[in-house]
Design a protein around this motif. Structure first.
Motif, PDB file in Angstrom:
ATOM      1  N   UNK A 265       2.864   7.797  -5.304  1.00  0.00           N
ATOM      2  CA  UNK A 265       3.347   9.031  -5.899  1.00  0.00           C
ATOM      3  C   UNK A 265       2.783  10.251  -5.200  1.00  0.00           C
ATOM      4  N   UNK A 266       3.340  11.391  -5.535  1.00  0.00           N
ATOM      5  CA  UNK A 266       2.880  12.679  -5.008  1.00  0.00           C
ATOM      6  C   UNK A 266       2.124  13.397  -6.110  1.00  0.00           C
ATOM      7  N   UNK A 267       0.853  13.656  -5.867  1.00  0.00           N
ATOM      8  CA  UNK A 267       0.015  14.307  -6.880  1.00  0.00           C
ATOM      9  C   UNK A 267       0.023  15.812  -6.700  1.00  0.00           C
TER      10      UNK A 267
ATOM     11  N   UNK B 264       1.107  13.473 -11.431  1.00  0.00           N
ATOM     12  CA  UNK B 264       2.103  13.182 -10.413  1.00  0.00           C
ATOM     13  C   UNK B 264       3.343  14.046 -10.614  1.00  0.00           C
ATOM     14  N   UNK B 265       3.890  14.525  -9.493  1.00  0.00           N
ATOM     15  CA  UNK B 265       5.140  15.258  -9.539  1.00  0.00           C
ATOM     16  C   UNK B 265       6.332  14.349  -9.337  1.00  0.00           C
TER      17      UNK B 265
ATOM     18  N   UNK C 190       7.782   3.050  -8.112  1.00  0.00           N
ATOM     19  CA  UNK C 190       7.065   1.830  -8.463  1.00  0.00           C
ATOM     20  C   UNK C 190       7.942   0.631  -8.164  1.00  0.00           C
ATOM     21  N   UNK C 191       7.360  -0.368  -7.505  1.00  0.00           N
ATOM     22  CA  UNK C 191       8.049  -1.612  -7.179  1.00  0.00           C
ATOM     23  C   UNK C 191       7.455  -2.725  -8.034  1.00  0.00           C
ATOM     24  N   UNK C 192       8.321  -3.473  -8.705  1.00  0.00           N
ATOM     25  CA  UNK C 192       7.894  -4.550  -9.597  1.00  0.00           C
ATOM     26  C   UNK C 192       8.445  -5.876  -9.077  1.00  0.00           C
ATOM     27  N   UNK C 193       7.599  -6.878  -9.024  1.00  0.00           N
ATOM     28  CA  UNK C 193       7.983  -8.175  -8.492  1.00  0.00           C
ATOM     29  C   UNK C 193       8.106  -9.200  -9.613  1.00  0.00           C
ATOM     30  N   UNK C 194       9.273  -9.853  -9.682  1.00  0.00           N
ATOM     31  CA  UNK C 194       9.531 -10.959 -10.604  1.00  0.00           C
ATOM     32  C   UNK C 194       9.678 -12.245  -9.788  1.00  0.00           C
ATOM     33  N   UNK C 195       9.910 -13.354 -10.469  1.00  0.00           N
ATOM     34  CA  UNK C 195      10.025 -14.642  -9.768  1.00  0.00           C
ATOM     35  C   UNK C 195      11.124 -14.621  -8.713  1.00  0.00           C
ATOM     36  N   UNK C 196      12.317 -14.168  -9.086  1.00  0.00           N
ATOM     37  CA  UNK C 196      13.454 -14.244  -8.173  1.00  0.00           C
ATOM     38  C   UNK C 196      14.226 -12.938  -8.089  1.00  0.00           C
TER      39      UNK C 196
ATOM     40  N   UNK D 191      -2.905   3.335  -9.676  1.00  0.00           N
ATOM     41  CA  UNK D 191      -2.689   3.123  -8.247  1.00  0.00           C
ATOM     42  C   UNK D 191      -2.393   4.433  -7.529  1.00  0.00           C
ATOM     43  N   UNK D 192      -1.767   5.366  -8.238  1.00  0.00           N
ATOM     44  CA  UNK D 192      -1.469   6.674  -7.652  1.00  0.00           C
ATOM     45  C   UNK D 192      -2.683   7.602  -7.680  1.00  0.00           C
ATOM     46  N   UNK D 193      -3.683   7.243  -8.472  1.00  0.00           N
ATOM     47  CA  UNK D 193      -4.854   8.096  -8.600  1.00  0.00           C
ATOM     48  C   UNK D 193      -4.762   9.104  -9.716  1.00  0.00           C
TER      49      UNK D 193
END
Length: 327
Positions: free
Chosen positions: A202-204, A210-211, A215-221, A318-320
């Motif tokens: 993100x851009x702080x 954050x302005x 976000x990337x989310x991982x699932x099984x498939x 994660x973005x701080x």
């Protein structure tokens, strides 16, 4: 008749009261504000019978059965628990809390007090979202969810002029993820459950919030991408992309005018039958949970809210972006 007390005197509470006007068994009766002037002005505007500037007195009021909370995010936890400890059901604006720990404490308080606590995520209660759920199998195996909500904030215009309004204050647990990113994450959780992994950037801004972010989310498939911003506009729709087609969602915050585009090039519009104002449906769901003596909403469930709060906190860190409520 559910007698509803209101915390907050902003445009969101105006919309909630408008939604209540379409429901015969919901009656807004009281408002709490820190100042008597604002409370009185709001009460006159909406013909409310009772005003409070003392939160304890508001929570203990015999004229209120349930409370709608639309105060800054950092206040949700304390205000909701005080109301629930006094036997009041609570419909709390999204995001329900500053962090996962606060959300857990709020749902424990609801359980202990025997009341309903529901996060006021309007989109998942709307007819359009139900239409998505009914048609999602038609697009085949889902491979990607894209939740996109970027909207230039008028408060950012003030920020650029040197004035920091509530929307960009770290001490109020605000920022783009909390305000807009949640609109992409919450439906994702309702549809697909909890992902295995979160990666966020993100851009702080110099206030520590954050302005914008992704976000990337991982699932099984499958994978999910949620992008959001309060410092620029975006015009791309959200999508649920399957092997046989995609569901196109023009506005993830208010799912309507939906289209399925199939792999063979054909298209089909999905009739959503959105008759009432958008916030009508969350209020209806909240009231139904109370009337049916449920432990919570069957749509915006405690589980969905808790998972979303955990994902948002992880993305934020994660973005701080660290709030005083985290420390």
């Amino acid at each position: 008749m559910m007698r509803l007390g209101i915390i907050g005197t902003n445009f969101i509470t105006d919309q909630l009261i408008e939604a209540a006007s379409h429901q015969d068994d919901v009656q807004p009766t009281a408002v709490y504000s820190r100042t008597e002037e604002k409370a009185e002005e709001f009460a006159r505007k909406h013909e409310l019978s009772y005003t409070y500037t003392d939160l304890q007195a508001f929570a203990e009021s015999d004229y209120i059965d349930a409370v709608y909370i639309a105060s800054p995010n950092a206040l949700h936890h304390d205000q909701a628990i005080l109301c629930m400890n006094n036997g009041k059901h609570v419909l709390c604006e999204k995001p329900i809390a500053s962090n996962h720990r606060e959300a857990q404490a709020m749902f424990r308080a609801a359980e202990e007090s025997g009341v309903v606590l529901m996060e006021a995520m309007k989109s998942t209660c709307m007819p359009g979202f139900k239409k998505i759920q009914e048609n999602i199998d038609r697009i085949g195996k889902v491979r990607r969810y894209v939740g996109n909500y970027c909207k230039f904030s008028s408060r950012y215009e003030a920020y650029r002029q040197g004035e920091v309004l509530n929307a960009f204050k770290r001490e109020l647990s605000n920022g783009a993820l909390m305000d807009l990113g949640v609109y992409g994450m919450y439906p994702m959780v309702v549809l697909f459950g909890e992902p295995h992994k979160v990666q966020a950037t993100g851009t702080l801004l110099n206030t520590g919030v954050d302005g914008q972010g992704t976000a990337l989310f991982t699932y099984d498939d499958m994978e999910a991408v949620v992008s959001y911003s309060k410092i620029h506009n975006a015009y791309a729709p959200s999508e649920i992309q399957g092997e046989e087609g995609s569901i196109i969602i023009p506005d993830i915050s208010t799912p309507d005018e939906l289209t399925i585009r199939f792999r063979d090039g054909s298209e089909e519009e999905l009739e959503t039958e959105t008759i009432y104002p958008a916030m009508f449906y969350e209020l209806y769901e909240f009231n139904m949970a109370i009337e049916q003596n449920l432990r919570g909403s069957i749509i915006n469930t405690p589980h969905n809210s808790l998972v979303t709060s955990r994902l948002m906190e992880e993305a934020r860190k994660q973005m701080g972006v660290i709030f005083p409520a985290d420390e």
